[in-house]
Structure formats: structure tokens, C-alpha cells
Write a protein that holds these residues in place. Sequence first.
Motif, PDB file in Angstrom:
ATOM      1  N   HIS A  55      -5.083  -4.016  -6.063  1.00 12.17           N
ATOM      2  CA  HIS A  55      -5.968  -2.851  -6.084  1.00 12.17           C
ATOM      3  C   HIS A  55      -6.959  -2.923  -7.243  1.00 12.17           C
ATOM      4  O   HIS A  55      -8.116  -2.518  -7.114  1.00 12.17           O
ATOM      5  N   PRO A  60      -6.309   4.013   2.443  1.00 16.33           N
ATOM      6  CA  PRO A  60      -5.423   2.888   2.740  1.00 16.33           C
ATOM      7  C   PRO A  60      -5.887   2.037   3.911  1.00 16.33           C
ATOM      8  O   PRO A  60      -5.648   0.823   3.936  1.00 16.33           O
ATOM      9  N   LEU A 110       0.849  -1.188   0.000  1.00  9.48           N
ATOM     10  CA  LEU A 110       0.000   0.000   0.000  1.00  9.48           C
ATOM     11  C   LEU A 110       0.884   1.237   0.000  1.00  9.48           C
ATOM     12  O   LEU A 110       1.512   1.573   1.017  1.00  9.48           O
ATOM     13  N   PHE A 162       3.335  -0.868   4.110  1.00 13.51           N
ATOM     14  CA  PHE A 162       2.945   0.522   3.926  1.00 13.51           C
ATOM     15  C   PHE A 162       4.188   1.338   3.576  1.00 13.51           C
ATOM     16  O   PHE A 162       5.168   1.338   4.330  1.00 13.51           O
ATOM     17  N   VAL A 192       1.329   5.215  -0.079  1.00  8.54           N
ATOM     18  CA  VAL A 192       0.499   6.242   0.540  1.00  8.54           C
ATOM     19  C   VAL A 192       1.089   7.617   0.280  1.00  8.54           C
ATOM     20  O   VAL A 192       2.313   7.813   0.332  1.00  8.54           O
ATOM     21  N   THR A 221      -5.073   1.318  11.384  1.00  7.18           N
ATOM     22  CA  THR A 221      -5.055  -0.005  10.775  1.00  7.18           C
ATOM     23  C   THR A 221      -4.903  -1.102  11.807  1.00  7.18           C
ATOM     24  O   THR A 221      -5.609  -2.119  11.785  1.00  7.18           O
ATOM     25  N   LEU A 262      -4.474   6.282  -0.498  1.00  9.31           N
ATOM     26  CA  LEU A 262      -3.835   5.151  -1.165  1.00  9.31           C
ATOM     27  C   LEU A 262      -3.591   5.545  -2.616  1.00  9.31           C
ATOM     28  O   LEU A 262      -4.510   6.021  -3.297  1.00  9.31           O
ATOM     29  N   LYS A 272      -1.202   4.740  -6.449  1.00  8.03           N
ATOM     30  CA  LYS A 272      -0.382   3.818  -7.227  1.00  8.03           C
ATOM     31  C   LYS A 272      -0.053   4.452  -8.556  1.00  8.03           C
ATOM     32  O   LYS A 272      -0.887   5.140  -9.153  1.00  8.03           O
TER      33      LYS A 272
END
Length: 475
Positions: free
Chosen positions: A231, A33, A11, A50, A13, A70, A18, A20
Motif C-alpha cells: 500500500h 479496495p 487487503l 481480503f 477492509v 473485484t 481499504l 491498515k
Amino acid sequence: MSLCKRLIARLDVKGNKLIKGIRFEGLRVLGDPVEAAYQYAHEGIDEMLFIDAVASLYGRNSLTEILRQTTREVFVPITAGGGVRSVEDAAKLLASGADKIALNTESLKRPELITELAREFGSQCVVASIQARQVKPLTWEAMGEAGRERSGKNVLTWMQEVQERGAGEILLTSIDQDGTCQGPDHELINKAAADLSIPLVVCGGFSTHSEISQTFQQNLVSGIAIGAAFHKKKIGIATCKNKLKSEKIRIRTHKSETSTNDKPLMRCNIAVVDYGMGNQQSLINALQYLGSKVLLSDQWDELKKYDLIMLPGVGSFPEGIKKLQERNLIMPLIDWANRGKPIIGICLGMQMLFERGEEFEITEGLGLLRGTVKKLNPSSHEVIGTLPLPHMGWNRLNIENSSKAESTEFDQYFVHSYAAKGIDQSVILHSSNYGSEQIVASIQYKNVVGFQFHPERSGENGLTLLTTTILELLN
């Protein structure tokens, strides 16, 4: 028995989003995220990674609040990285719930940071993140600043250096394949795995089960980190695991998360010893999730008011004992146990319950359990020579005492290079095999319990084991 292969959700960040990109460029916002982490945990992911993708550019890491959120409901191991420049930076991430620290840019500039972190937190806590860009056939350069800055370091040479400096794991990302979903760089992976003595996690380009299966045939690849394909729903975690199992690839069996939590430890008051070593927040989150009232303190006048004391820890044996001594906690902990009060040690916390340890130097422990903590030396018929250390990942528990231990065998998360030896067999609850080495995984002597693995990071099975142990000690 070998470790389970690990499927790891990557992930990336930026701020609280989140993101990409492709080859570390063209970053797109994909969502929250924390929500993604919850979903991957529910689907059976083995670990999470992360990365603050812009931390090295802005000189700070913004993951602390994301980690705190999280880890309230995610109970698998978490690696966090991005912008780590010092022991203090790493400590903040660990205190927020991370279990391991990934570092790249600063270690390229100042390689001794790897050794500093390994000495403070133990090699098992230090992940060398290497971003590889191919510069000519079979030659890759290690890049910094999220793939923007050239280091002049050959990736394969740099890998050897980071393991010599004390890194416990390597995260190798192919920049050329990152985010493309066009397949991994198998040449890079095969070259990297040829001469390593620490676990290797690879990343970049994975989008099909066959690519994952082929890569896991390489014995020294212990994990695959996947971002874009998870994802974009190109790979289903549960489906992929089932296919890997059908091919006789060792993978963790996931116990589905329960929809309700009945707070089984609601009437329990548990004190967690704060001696500045590692990821105590992970344990606190698990205990609170199970309903316990939890105190984190290094003051004995506060700790002794609680029903049960837990001694967690990630790091080296001598450093752990030193920090307990600095807080004047050695004799109170010994007296507590000798008076029949319950105490549980986890990982380093378990190791320090023994008479002595041999990590770096011979150091006297608390002496509550008979035995000495020594370095593992596993070997395997699957590979030439020794298996990678640390012993890092999910491994099966073998029941050694059926009258005290759970009757069902299951996988738990280990991350260590040292283990207790010379122990009376009658007090061992579980063992685990790593190549030729039989590891003492859990132990109970009267009111003293130790877990070499991390039940608080081992999903529903780990939480169940932790709950059962605590309730038995308090009843």
C-alpha cells in the motif's frame, strides 16, 4: 518441479474502505479496495487476500459486494475471511467470487467448524488464519477478535490441530510485526514450518526484497501476504519478482493484462451447472468478461438449450456426486456427452467426469473418461518426506499432446489433493510435476475436456487457454 512461490496482496477492509493499522490497531483509511485489487492484478500479483477486519466484532461480513466487483476483472485466486461462523457464511463468500475461505475467531471457539467446511467444500478451500502474539521467548498465543481476545492456545499446538481437523492451508500473521514494515518474525516462521504437512502462508512486517527472499528459502513457506508495504509502495511487485527470478526462486511469470478486451466468446452460449459446490461465480465472471452469454442453473430443461456445458466445482468428490444426484443431473449430463455435445469440467468438475473417486469413500463418477481419482502422494529431494498437500499454487504445464495443446508452456493455478490416474496417455493434453508426482493437468476425449487447474483464475494465460478450448469445441 516445485510450485511457484506466491506473492499475495493483503487487503484489510472496513465497510467499503481499504484500511491498515499497526499491530491491528490505529486503523487508517487508505482508499478503495476494488481499485487497489485492480492495480495489484495489473502489476502481476499471484493471489489476493481480503479480510473484513471488523466482521468478528459486528457478527457479519461485508465483503460480498467487494468480491463481486473485484472478480469481474481480476482473474487470480482470492481468499476471503472475517466473521465466518458457519457453512452458510462460507457459501455466501464463495458465491460472490472467493476461491478459499479464511477463518479465525469462530474456529478458536468451535474448532469443529474447520472440519465442517472441509467436508462441505474440500480441505483446499479452508484456510486457517492464525494471529500470533508473542507472550514469552519462542512462545506465541493464538488471538481472536482481530488480535483483541486471548484464546489460551499455543500457536504451534493450534497449527497441528487445524491441519488435523482438515484445514488445507495456514495463514500465519505475526501481530507484533503487522503493519510495522520492520521485518518478519523469522523465529515464528521457522518454528511454524518445522512440522507442517499443509501449505504455509506468512504475514506481518515484510517491507524489503531481501526479507521476502530470505523467507522463501524456507521450503515449506509457499506464500507471503503483504499489506502495508504494498500500500505504501515500499515494494514493487514486478521489481520484486524479477529479483527473485535472478536468485533462481520459482515465481510466476506475469503476462501483462491487455488494455482492450475484444470479447472473443461473444457468439458463445455457455451453461454453468449450479449444483451448490464452490466458486462458480469466478467462472461466470471470466466467461462474461470474454463476451459469452452465460446461464447458471440446476434445471436441465434450461441447461440443455445452451451450446456448451461447464461443470465447475470446489469440494469433495462424494459430495459433488451427491449434489448432482439430488438435482437429477447425472443421467442428463451423461446423455449430453454421449450425443457428442461439448462439456468442460474444472477441478472437481473434471474429477467427476471419471469413472470413480476415492476421496473419503469410493464413489462412482459420471464415467465419461476412463480413470480413477486418487490422493496425491508427492515427495521431493528438497525436503524430507512428502510435500505439502493440497497441491496449492501456480505450477508449470508440460505439453503431452503437441497436436492438441498450446505450444507454449506456462504456469496455471492448482488447488487440489486428488487427481485422476490410470489414464490413456493419448488423451492427456498437459501434465504438471509436483515433486515425484506427475499430475494429469488437462485432458480431452472427443467432446469432453477437463482442467484440473483453474484457467478462470490463472490470469491472461488461463483466459486465453479457456477461450481457445471453447472455440475449438464449438467449431
